[in-house]
Design a protein around this motif. Structure first.
Motif, short mmCIF file in Angstrom:
data_model
loop_
_atom_site.label_atom_id
_atom_site.label_comp_id
_atom_site.label_asym_id
_atom_site.label_seq_id
_atom_site.Cartn_x
_atom_site.Cartn_y
_atom_site.Cartn_z
N ALA A 75 18.00 62.23 53.91
CA ALA A 75 16.92 61.36 52.88
C ALA A 75 16.34 59.59 53.47
N GLU A 121 9.95 61.64 53.30
CA GLU A 121 10.34 63.18 52.64
C GLU A 121 10.39 64.19 53.01
N ALA A 122 10.88 65.30 51.65
CA ALA A 122 11.55 66.32 51.71
C ALA A 122 10.79 67.40 52.72
N ARG A 145 12.07 67.82 55.67
CA ARG A 145 13.35 66.87 56.45
C ARG A 145 13.20 68.93 56.64
N ASP A 195 19.97 66.70 51.18
CA ASP A 195 19.74 66.20 49.98
C ASP A 195 18.00 67.41 50.54
N LEU A 196 17.60 68.64 50.11
CA LEU A 196 16.89 69.39 49.85
C LEU A 196 16.04 69.49 48.49
N PRO A 197 15.20 68.95 48.18
CA PRO A 197 14.95 69.74 46.18
C PRO A 197 15.17 70.72 46.06
N GLN A 251 12.04 72.66 48.64
CA GLN A 251 12.34 73.22 49.68
C GLN A 251 13.65 73.51 50.03
N THR A 265 17.01 63.08 45.52
CA THR A 265 15.92 64.08 44.82
C THR A 265 15.10 64.05 43.84
#
Length: 508
Positions: free
Chosen positions: A50, A236-237, A240, A254-256, A259, A364
């Motif tokens: 991230a 930016e998520a 990713r 680190d995917l929120p 996402q 996140t």
């Protein structure tokens, strides 16, 4: 409390931008043909972060950077499945000779990748740097250590002024550095090309774009199952997500929640882990406005952590009301229950302005969290302004006592003992120093002088109650649930609750 989510249009724009940048990610990861979405087994594993680590020097660096440097450097003591000390790393045994003396045995015949010996003298030097370096991240944890000696190449003897039961635990987050090389290069030079004893060695990088490691041919342990790791980053998520969906990377960290859900819907493998990392709002009791106890209480009462978890994370985080409960699944004996009406009474009319400082893009949905905390304060009658900073700048300002109002950032218990937060955040000479109180120093010391963790537990409960419930210097928010996604065929990524990653078994 109203919590605003990012708008659909913003997410759509970010995703479109990510798709445009996919070819850049491919080039940064070492591929030469952007039309080829795969990678062969002879190329490094492509890991997407991230954010770029602020430094790769473990003496001065926040442990968020260990995802990269821990490929090359090793901790003095390993950890077991219960997050306790294990004999799997560079120190293979330890004995508490007496109440203030610890004797450690060093693994024989291990060398740094530059040829220096990883012997007892190197171990003693690293612990000394950790204790004495001006900018050491762990400085406050080793203030009780009076001497570190290496009577022979295989033995280290550490003495403390007062008894301290958790010395082996602390050494699970101390990374061994080569004495001569570190002295010659200094912190910045070492960070530019780290040298360690780990399964990988530095393979170079492009400033601001990527950094790579390759297998260490002289590694003392089991060799990696891959040809190395190339790290890139995208703040930016949505970027990713796009890069993992296009198979431009092998693993995206680190995917929120949004996402992660989108990745699952696209049949991308997603792994979710409740971590020991918790996001905390630190109130500075040494400066206005929170030098007034009633205003700290008002701030604490206005913030609804459960609403933050529901509204921002769709339940994919764990509300946590305590400071010193460091293991996943634990909750404190006493906590603060939100009460907006009481908060308004305490603030009264003409509420003061509060500055909220947070590390932009570091965690996140941290921007949304900061806005949610600020919105809660405004409902209670405070005025709020925001100061997003890069993580490195925030850390320096926190250590320099230059963050008034509220600082929001993660508490990462790199060792699963309550003192990691007690010494790190509560003692007068702690990292934050936001709530100096002689009683904290006395009780934290009393806890350490117990024979073991079980005897210390009641003292830590009392400390938690004082700091969180009575003085309102700390507003714990939630534990991070960490999501990462892997491309088809990629296996063996091992992510632990102490925010560590083992890539050695990763293959595609």
């Amino acid at each position: 409390m109203m919590i605003m989510k990012s708008s659909h249009s913003r997410r759509t724009l970010a995703l479109a931008t990510a798709l445009t940048l996919a070819s850049i990610g491919l080039t940064a990861c070492g591929d030469t043909d952007s039309s080829d979405s795969g990678a062969s087994d002879s190329t490094p594993i492509r890991a997407l972060l991230a954010a770029q680590p602020a430094t790769l020097d473990p003496i001065v660096g926040a442990r968020s950077g260990q995802i990269v440097w821990a490929t090359m450097l090793e901790t003095l003591i390993g950890t077991d499945d219960n997050l306790g000390p294990a004999d799997t790393s560079l120190l293979t045994s330890w004995t508490r000779t007496d109440a203030t003396t610890w004797t450690f045995t060093v693994r024989p015949d291990v060398s740094f990748s530059n040829g220096e010996k990883a012997d007892a003298a190197a171990v003693a030097n690293t612990i000394t740097l950790t204790r004495d370096s001006e900018a050491s991240q762990l400085k406050s944890y080793f203030g009780n250590v009076t001497s570190i000696e290496a009577p022979d190449a295989g033995t280290v003897v550490l003495k403390t002024k007062a008894p301290q039961y958790n010395i082996p635990d602390l050494l699970t987050t101390v990374y061994l550095v080569p004495p001569k090389y570190y002295e010659e290069k200094g912190s910045d030079g070492f960070a530019a090309a780290p040298v360690g004893t780990g399964p990988y060695v530095w393979a170079g990088g492009n400033a601001g774009r990527d950094m790579s490691v390759k297998p260490n041919p002289e590694y003392w342990g089991t060799a990696p199952s891959n040809q190395g790791i190339t790290f890139t980053w995208a703040n930016e998520a949505a970027q990713r997500l796009a890069l993992i969906q296009s198979k431009s990377v092998d693993v995206a960290f680190d995917l929120p929640p949004a996402q992660a859900s989108a990745a699952k819907a696209a049949n991308v493998e997603v792994v979710s882990t409740e971590t020991a990392m918790k996001i905390i709002a630190f109130l500075d009791s040494t400066k206005a406005p929170f030098d007034k106890p009633e205003l700290r209480e008002a701030a604490a009462l206005s913030i609804d952590r459960d609403a933050i978890v529901r509204g921002i994370f769709d339940g994919q985080a764990v509300a946590d009301a305590g400071l010193l409960n460091v293991r996943p699944g634990e909750q404190p004996a006493q906590s603060v229950t939100p009460n907006l009406d009481r908060a308004k009474q305490l603030v009264g009319s003409g509420g003061p302005t509060v500055q909220i400082t947070y590390p932009a893009a570091q965690y996140t949905n941290i921007e949304e969290v900061a806005q949610a905390v600020g919105g809660s304060l405004e409902q209670a009658g405070f005025k709020v302004n925001y100061e997003p900073l890069d993580y490195g700048t925030l850390v320096k300002r926190v250590i320099g006592r230059q963050v008034p109002g509220i600082a929001i950032f993660a508490g990462v218990p790199n060792v699963a003992v309550p003192d990691f937060f007690a010494s790190g955040f509560m003692k007068t000479q702690s990292i934050t120093g936001n709530c100096p109180d002689p009683r904290f120093d006395e009780m934290a010391q009393e806890a350490l002088e117990q024979d073991d963790a079980d005897q210390a537990a009641p003292i830590y409960e009392q400390l938690n109650t004082m700091g969180v419930v009575e003085k309102h210097c700390y507003v714990p928010l939630y534990r991070q649930v960490f999501n990462y996604a892997t491309a088809p065929g990629v296996t063996g990524v091992e992510f632990g609750p102490l925010n560590t990653v083992d890539f050695t078994k990763t293959t595609r």
